[in-house]
Structure formats: C-alpha cells, structure tokens
Design a protein around this motif. Structure first.
Motif, PDB file in Angstrom:
ATOM      1  N   ALA A   1     -26.665  23.516  12.902  1.00 18.13           N
ATOM      2  CA  ALA A   1     -26.625  24.307  11.673  1.00 18.13           C
ATOM      3  C   ALA A   1     -27.805  25.260  11.581  1.00 18.13           C
ATOM      4  N   LEU A   2     -28.980  24.863  12.087  1.00 19.53           N
ATOM      5  CA  LEU A   2     -30.182  25.682  11.968  1.00 19.53           C
ATOM      6  C   LEU A   2     -30.263  26.778  13.020  1.00 19.53           C
ATOM      7  N   PHE A   3     -29.860  26.468  14.255  1.00 23.46           N
ATOM      8  CA  PHE A   3     -30.113  27.384  15.373  1.00 23.46           C
ATOM      9  C   PHE A   3     -28.860  27.879  16.084  1.00 23.46           C
ATOM     10  N   GLY A   4     -27.677  27.474  15.642  1.00 18.55           N
ATOM     11  CA  GLY A   4     -26.480  27.783  16.413  1.00 18.55           C
ATOM     12  C   GLY A   4     -26.296  26.741  17.507  1.00 18.55           C
ATOM     13  N   TRP A   5     -25.121  26.719  18.104  1.00 21.65           N
ATOM     14  CA  TRP A   5     -24.827  25.590  18.989  1.00 21.65           C
ATOM     15  C   TRP A   5     -25.610  25.654  20.298  1.00 21.65           C
ATOM     16  N   GLN A   6     -25.915  26.846  20.807  1.00 19.64           N
ATOM     17  CA  GLN A   6     -26.611  26.929  22.092  1.00 19.64           C
ATOM     18  C   GLN A   6     -28.076  26.510  21.981  1.00 19.64           C
ATOM     19  N   LEU A   7     -28.829  27.192  21.113  1.00 18.46           N
ATOM     20  CA  LEU A   7     -30.226  26.799  20.912  1.00 18.46           C
ATOM     21  C   LEU A   7     -30.316  25.415  20.277  1.00 18.46           C
ATOM     22  N   GLY A   8     -29.356  25.103  19.416  1.00 24.00           N
ATOM     23  CA  GLY A   8     -29.352  23.774  18.804  1.00 24.00           C
ATOM     24  C   GLY A   8     -29.155  22.676  19.834  1.00 24.00           C
ATOM     25  N   LEU A   9     -28.261  22.914  20.797  1.00 22.79           N
ATOM     26  CA  LEU A   9     -28.048  21.940  21.858  1.00 22.79           C
ATOM     27  C   LEU A   9     -29.304  21.772  22.708  1.00 22.79           C
ATOM     28  N   ALA A  10     -29.936  22.891  23.066  1.00 26.53           N
ATOM     29  CA  ALA A  10     -31.153  22.816  23.876  1.00 26.53           C
ATOM     30  C   ALA A  10     -32.260  22.061  23.144  1.00 26.53           C
ATOM     31  N   SER A  11     -32.436  22.373  21.866  1.00 28.53           N
ATOM     32  CA  SER A  11     -33.475  21.707  21.083  1.00 28.53           C
ATOM     33  C   SER A  11     -33.177  20.226  20.911  1.00 28.53           C
ATOM     34  N   ALA A  12     -31.917  19.888  20.639  1.00 35.41           N
ATOM     35  CA  ALA A  12     -31.550  18.496  20.434  1.00 35.41           C
ATOM     36  C   ALA A  12     -31.683  17.680  21.721  1.00 35.41           C
TER      37      ALA A  12
END
Length: 262
Positions: A118-129
């Motif tokens: 929700a915060l970064f979009g699915w691509q950056l969110g996936l990398a961060s997670a």
C-alpha cells in the motif's frame, strides 16, 4: 555446554567462554584482591553467562519488544501513511529495517506485507518486505542461537522434537525452504526452531529469502491494489493467498486423522 570444564589425560581444559570470563574477572578485581573476592566474582560471572541466564535474557528482550509494539502500534501505518519526512529509497530502506524489527516483536507478517504494497506499490513493496523478512529472520536466528540454544537443546527429548531437529540439522536449506513455502508454519516458530538446531545461518537466510517470495508478493500486490478490489490483479492476489492456506489446512487435517489412526 560452553562453560563446562573437562579433564583429559589428567589435564584440565577450560572452554573459551569460561576462560574469557575468568580473565575478565581477574582484570576487574586486580592482582591484589583477596582470593575469596576473586572466587565470588568468578562464580557470579559464570552464573550470568550460564545458558539459563542467557535464555532468561532472550525472553526479557522478546517481551520488551512485544510491549513496545503494543505501545507504539506500528500498524497505524496502514491508516496514517508513511511519515512525509522520508521518501524514495530512504523510505524503502527504513521500512525494511522497521519490518525486520517488527517481525522479531511478533507483528504478523501479512499485515506488514499489505502495508508495504500500500505504501510503495507492489514492486518496491515486495523488495522492502523481502529485505525486512530476511533481516528479521536473521536477527531472531542470531538471538536464539546465542542466547537460547545451549539451554534448549538438552530439552529435545521427544520423538517429534528430535525428528524436527535432525531434519533441520542435516537438511537445513530444503527443510527451511519448505517451511517458508508452506503457509501453516509460523514465521517466528520456524526462526527459533532453526536457531536451536545445528543449521547454518547462510542456508537459513537463503531459504528464507527464496521461500518467502510467493506469499510476500501476493500480499504486496493485494496491498497495492486494495483501492480497486475488483481488479484482476487484486483478485488473483487474493486467490494466491487463500488457496495455499486452504491447501495447508486440508493437509494438516488429513495428517491429524492419520496420526489418530496410528
């Protein structure tokens, strides 16, 4: 145990941990201190470095972390958003670090994965997670290995506990990979089980990173597309979350009946 003293061929050998403790005590009390004071300080140091004392420290640290989560409520990121002072790459890195610390404090990963999407979009969110997942697993593993392994390994006496320990010790990478892919294995429990076993840190981290990709990606996509719940991406993500969970529940139920049949 690391602080045990053994004798071989009439010669006493002291473990590195005990020797270091005794050297520290000797340096602290000085050469002119009475023998009774030196002996008392050595005994106190051995007690503080004993396996059960270190396990108590681990429990205290985890309890403090869980209490901090209850007080600060990091789940508010889902409703309040990320602090405006952080943006771009710095925000992604900061979230990964916060994610790792939160998993050590027992914050559920699905909630953190949804927030990342929700915060970064699915691509950056996936990398961060994923980075946060590996970081949190590594912290938990190192804490469990340093503070809990010595105290807990002698308790592995049951049939199932010995079997799980042997599987993780001999086939660490593939066992942990399966545990990360299977939705029914709790993330925190897998971390500390691996730490108590004789599994290596590098295979543990590699298996965690690879095995966490499918589930983390599904949650990150669902979080990124939550504003459009009828979109194909959101529905596919929900299916990828629900179907493995349902399959895991069916497998666990069937195994339960097989065990009863025996």
């Amino acid at each position: 145990m690391f602080d045990a003293t053994t004798r071989s061929g009439g010669t006493a050998t002291v473990s590195p941990r005990t020797a270091a403790a005794e050297l520290a005590v000797a340096a602290a009390v000085g050469p002119s201190a009475p023998a009774s004071a030196t002996g008392l300080a050595a005994r106190v140091t051995r007690v503080l470095l004993s396996p059960w004392a270190r396990l108590s420290l681990l429990v205290a640290l985890l309890a403090s972390a869980a209490t901090a989560v209850l007080l600060f409520q990091p789940q508010q990121l889902l409703t309040n958003g990320w602090p405006p002072q952080l943006g771009g790459t710095a925000a992604v890195v900061a979230y990964a670090v916060a994610y790792g610390l939160c998993t050590v404090a027992f914050v559920p990963r699905p909630l953190l994965n949804l927030a990342a999407g929700a915060l970064f979009g699915w691509q950056l969110g996936l990398a961060s997670a994923l980075a946060g997942t590996v970081l949190g697993a590594g912290i938990a593993f190192c804490l469990g290995r340093a503070l809990g392994q010595e105290a807990l390994r002698p308790l592995l006496r049951g049939k199932w506990l010995k079997a799980a320990d042997g599987q993780l010790s001999r086939h660490g990478f593939r066992s942990m990979l399966a545990a990360r892919l299977f939705p029914g294995v709790p993330f925190v429990a897998a971390n500390y089980c691996a730490a108590v076993s004789r599994m290596g840190l590098l295979p543990f981290l590699l298996a965690t990173g690879l095995g966490s990709i499918p589930n983390t990606a599904a949650y990150a996509i669902a979080g990124a597309r939550a504003s459009t719940p009828t979109s194909p991406a959101f529905l596919i993500a929900l299916a990828c979350i629900a179907l493995p969970g349902l399959a895991g529940a069916v497998v666990a139920w069937r195994r339960r009946h097989q065990l009863r049949g025996r």
